[in-house]
Scaffold this active site. Structure first.
Site, PDB file in Angstrom:
ATOM      1  N   LYS A 190      77.254   5.564  29.586  1.00 23.30           N
ATOM      2  CA  LYS A 190      75.884   5.036  29.561  1.00 23.30           C
ATOM      3  C   LYS A 190      75.307   5.106  28.146  1.00 23.30           C
ATOM      4  CE  LYS A 190      72.328   8.122  30.415  1.00 23.30           C
ATOM      5  NZ  LYS A 190      71.520   9.044  31.200  1.00 23.30           N
ATOM      6  N   THR A 221      63.498   9.329  36.355  1.00 22.86           N
ATOM      7  CA  THR A 221      62.958   8.014  36.725  1.00 22.86           C
ATOM      8  C   THR A 221      63.909   7.251  37.650  1.00 22.86           C
ATOM      9  OG1 THR A 221      64.048   6.887  34.888  1.00 22.86           O
ATOM     10  CG2 THR A 221      61.863   7.822  34.459  1.00 22.86           C
TER      11      THR A 221
HETATM   12  C1  R5P Z   1      70.682  12.797  31.149  1.00 22.19           C
HETATM   13  O1  R5P Z   1      71.352  13.217  30.236  1.00 22.19           O
HETATM   14  C2  R5P Z   1      70.541  13.505  32.457  1.00 22.19           C
HETATM   15  O2  R5P Z   1      71.704  14.179  32.818  1.00 22.19           O
HETATM   16  C3  R5P Z   1      70.170  12.536  33.557  1.00 22.19           C
HETATM   17  O3  R5P Z   1      71.185  11.585  33.700  1.00 22.19           O
HETATM   18  C4  R5P Z   1      68.900  11.816  33.217  1.00 22.19           C
HETATM   19  O4  R5P Z   1      68.012  12.675  32.606  1.00 22.19           O
HETATM   20  C5  R5P Z   1      68.259  11.238  34.440  1.00 22.19           C
HETATM   21  O5  R5P Z   1      67.051  10.626  34.045  1.00 22.19           O
HETATM   22  P1  R5P Z   1      66.621   9.248  34.678  1.00 22.19           P
HETATM   23  O6  R5P Z   1      66.631   9.456  36.170  1.00 22.19           O
HETATM   24  O7  R5P Z   1      65.250   9.023  34.122  1.00 22.19           O
HETATM   25  O8  R5P Z   1      67.580   8.213  34.213  1.00 22.19           O
END
Ligand code: R5P
Length: 302
Positions: A190, A221
């Site tokens: 990602k 989020t």
């Molecule tokens: C990122 O490094 C975390 O492990 C999560 O993938 C992320 O913080 C999730 O945030 P959101 O739901 O806003 O994409």
């Protein structure tokens, strides 16, 4: 040394559940937000010489929850507590663990330093990265909910499933689940640009025709899960998908975003107060036993 348990306002239900398991009533205290939004704490019970545990995940909104936690520690210290342990099952600011661009603050380090000014020890759960433990100048009990979260998966996991890390930060976590469940894994590469905008670059592993179980440390989020799932569907994954996370923050419209996806169930711990899940199929896994065991071990020195 007498054990005293105090609970802040971010998750009093968890404080009560830990107290029940320990056979201890949470201590009476006054917690208020003044009209000018200043916070106030006063312990209503004597704490002189006590072994005090303060339960307060620094969940959204993190700033007042963090400050309330600090005020509680300050009040307990001034009341003569012999030792004060912060029980912070969700550690806010953890994602600010390094500088990505020059001039940025490292929030996780700052919060760790702040806690160490009033607390003697911290109990926490599933830190965003295990290395954050090194930011603390006080002892850290870093607990894992992997075994607890794996239990409900055992009910339905089949040969047709694949455990998926929705970003590279989740790879190690997914490997722990794979070891416990003896299941295949895949990884989503990602890219994040901005607080809630993410894009998938690439998927490693066999996903075509399989049912994905996406595993992450937190859902904020929902952007990471949604973009990973969309990419998996494009690669021929079957549905329904399952989503597993230690901390379900579900901020903004995350619950609605996830409800709109072909997700059978979201499974998360109760490390923070249950957010508004709307029509989302949501299963909560209780971590009060894990936390109360840690409290007991620290209190008895075993
Ligand atoms: C990122 O490094 C975390 O492990 C999560 O993938 C992320 O913080 C999730 O945030 P959101 O739901 O806003 O994409």
């Amino acid at each position: 040394m007498k054990l005293s348990l105090l609970s802040g306002r971010s998750h009093p239900g968890l404080g009560a559940a830990i107290g029940e398991r320990l056979g201890v009533e949470p201590s009476q205290c006054r917690l208020e937000t003044f009209p000018d939004e200043e916070l106030y704490f006063r312990s209503m019970e004597p704490l002189l010489g006590h072994d005090v545990f303060v339960v307060q995940p620094t969940s959204p909104p993190a700033p007042p929850h963090l400050l309330e936690l600090m005020l509680m520690a300050d009040g307990c210290r001034r009341a003569g507590a012999a030792r004060i342990t912060a029980v912070v099952p969700y550690f806010g600011y953890a994602r600010q663990d390094r500088r990505v661009a020059s001039g940025e603050a490292v929030g996780a380090r700052l919060v760790a330093d702040l806690l160490a000014t009033r607390f003697d020890r911290i109990i926490t759960l599933d830190l965003h990265k295990p290395s954050i433990e090194g930011f603390f100048a006080i002892p850290v009990e870093h607990l894992s909910s992997v075994a607890l979260l794996a239990e409900p998966l055992k009910e339905f996991l089949s040969d047709g499933h694949v455990l998926v890390a929705p970003d590279l930060g989740a790879v190690k976590r997914v490997q722990y689940f794979a070891d416990l469940l003896d299941a295949p894994v895949a990884y989503v590469h990602k890219e994040r640009f901005g607080g809630d905008k993410v894009r998938v670059r690439h998927i490693s592993g066999q996903v075509q025709g399989r049912l994905p179980v996406l595993i992450d440390d937190m859902i904020s989020t929902g952007g990471t899960i949604v973009s990973a799932l969309e990419a998996l569907l494009k690669q021929g994954c079957r549905t329904p998908a399952t989503v597993v996370a230690s901390h379900a923050l579900l901020v903004n419209d995350a619950a609605a975003k996830l409800t709109a996806q072909p997700i059978g169930e979201v499974i998360a711990t109760n490390s923070i107060r249950r957010p508004d899940t709307g029509r989302l199929a949501f299963r909560s896994v209780d971590v009060s036993g894990l936390l109360s065991d840690a409290v007991k071990k620290i209190h008895t020195g075993t």
